[in-house]
Write a protein that holds these residues in place. Sequence first.
Motif, PDB file in Angstrom:
ATOM      1  N   THR A  69       0.830  -1.206   0.000  1.00 20.96           N
ATOM      2  CA  THR A  69       0.000   0.000   0.000  1.00 20.96           C
ATOM      3  C   THR A  69       0.866   1.258   0.000  1.00 20.96           C
ATOM      4  N   GLY A  70       1.923   1.251   0.786  1.00 21.22           N
ATOM      5  CA  GLY A  70       2.834   2.397   0.810  1.00 21.22           C
ATOM      6  C   GLY A  70       3.553   2.579  -0.506  1.00 21.22           C
ATOM      7  N   ALA A  71       3.947   1.473  -1.123  1.00 24.40           N
ATOM      8  CA  ALA A  71       4.620   1.552  -2.422  1.00 24.40           C
ATOM      9  C   ALA A  71       3.672   2.101  -3.486  1.00 24.40           C
TER      10      ALA A  71
ATOM     11  N   LEU B 197       1.674   9.078  -6.119  1.00 19.88           N
ATOM     12  CA  LEU B 197       2.109  10.452  -5.883  1.00 19.88           C
ATOM     13  C   LEU B 197       3.120  10.892  -6.940  1.00 19.88           C
ATOM     14  N   THR B 198       4.027   9.997  -7.303  1.00 17.89           N
ATOM     15  CA  THR B 198       5.028  10.326  -8.316  1.00 17.89           C
ATOM     16  C   THR B 198       4.393  10.554  -9.678  1.00 17.89           C
TER      17      THR B 198
ATOM     18  N   SER C 130       9.211  23.677  -7.827  1.00 14.91           N
ATOM     19  CA  SER C 130       8.567  23.555  -6.510  1.00 14.91           C
ATOM     20  C   SER C 130       7.741  22.275  -6.415  1.00 14.91           C
ATOM     21  N   THR C 131       7.099  21.879  -7.509  1.00 11.49           N
ATOM     22  CA  THR C 131       6.317  20.642  -7.511  1.00 11.49           C
ATOM     23  C   THR C 131       7.216  19.429  -7.316  1.00 11.49           C
ATOM     24  N   LEU C 132       8.325  19.390  -8.028  1.00  8.56           N
ATOM     25  CA  LEU C 132       9.235  18.259  -7.901  1.00  8.56           C
ATOM     26  C   LEU C 132       9.970  18.254  -6.566  1.00  8.56           C
ATOM     27  N   SER C 133      10.271  19.438  -6.037  1.00  6.59           N
ATOM     28  CA  SER C 133      10.944  19.470  -4.732  1.00  6.59           C
ATOM     29  C   SER C 133      10.003  19.036  -3.605  1.00  6.59           C
ATOM     30  N   ARG C 134       8.697  19.346  -3.734  1.00  5.57           N
ATOM     31  CA  ARG C 134       7.739  18.832  -2.745  1.00  5.57           C
ATOM     32  C   ARG C 134       7.691  17.313  -2.760  1.00  5.57           C
ATOM     33  N   LEU C 135       7.719  16.732  -3.960  1.00  5.11           N
ATOM     34  CA  LEU C 135       7.724  15.276  -4.067  1.00  5.11           C
ATOM     35  C   LEU C 135       8.989  14.691  -3.453  1.00  5.11           C
TER      36      LEU C 135
ATOM     37  N   VAL D  54       9.265  12.109  -0.233  1.00 10.46           N
ATOM     38  CA  VAL D  54       9.900  10.796  -0.321  1.00 10.46           C
ATOM     39  C   VAL D  54      11.075  10.709   0.652  1.00 10.46           C
ATOM     40  N   PHE D  55      11.866  11.772   0.773  1.00  5.93           N
ATOM     41  CA  PHE D  55      12.976  11.753   1.718  1.00  5.93           C
ATOM     42  C   PHE D  55      12.482  11.666   3.155  1.00  5.93           C
ATOM     43  N   ASP D  56      11.367  12.316   3.457  1.00  2.09           N
ATOM     44  CA  ASP D  56      10.783  12.183   4.795  1.00  2.09           C
ATOM     45  C   ASP D  56      10.331  10.754   5.074  1.00  2.09           C
ATOM     46  N   LEU D  57       9.797  10.086   4.048  1.00  2.00           N
ATOM     47  CA  LEU D  57       9.428   8.675   4.207  1.00  2.00           C
ATOM     48  C   LEU D  57      10.662   7.805   4.459  1.00  2.00           C
ATOM     49  N   ILE D  58      11.754   8.115   3.773  1.00  2.00           N
ATOM     50  CA  ILE D  58      12.985   7.347   3.969  1.00  2.00           C
ATOM     51  C   ILE D  58      13.524   7.543   5.375  1.00  2.00           C
TER      52      ILE D  58
END
Length: 89
Positions: free
Chosen positions: A4-6, A12-13, A71-76, A80-84
């Motif tokens: 589900t997370g994947a 999102l990507t 800004s859109t790509l940096s939010r993504l 993802v880095f926060d998830l890592i």
Amino acid sequence: MDPTGAYEVLRLTITTILVACAPILAVALLVGLVISFIQALTQIQEMTLTFVPKIIAIFGVLALTLPFIFSTLSRLSNRVFDLIVSGGV
């Protein structure tokens, strides 16, 4: 990471990529339609008439929307880095 997370990260990507590319693709579509309409009316079938205005319009829109895309790509990437960091990946 569970499936589900994947799937959420993939969703999102893909959504982010579509949102970031939308202005450029919309302008390319509109310019292509206008040029083809003009070619159909005037019966001028020059190949460079199709590509040159479209390339100029795409580069112009890219220059105008580059901050939005960044800004859109940096939010993504931040998400993802926060998830890592949190161990979600």
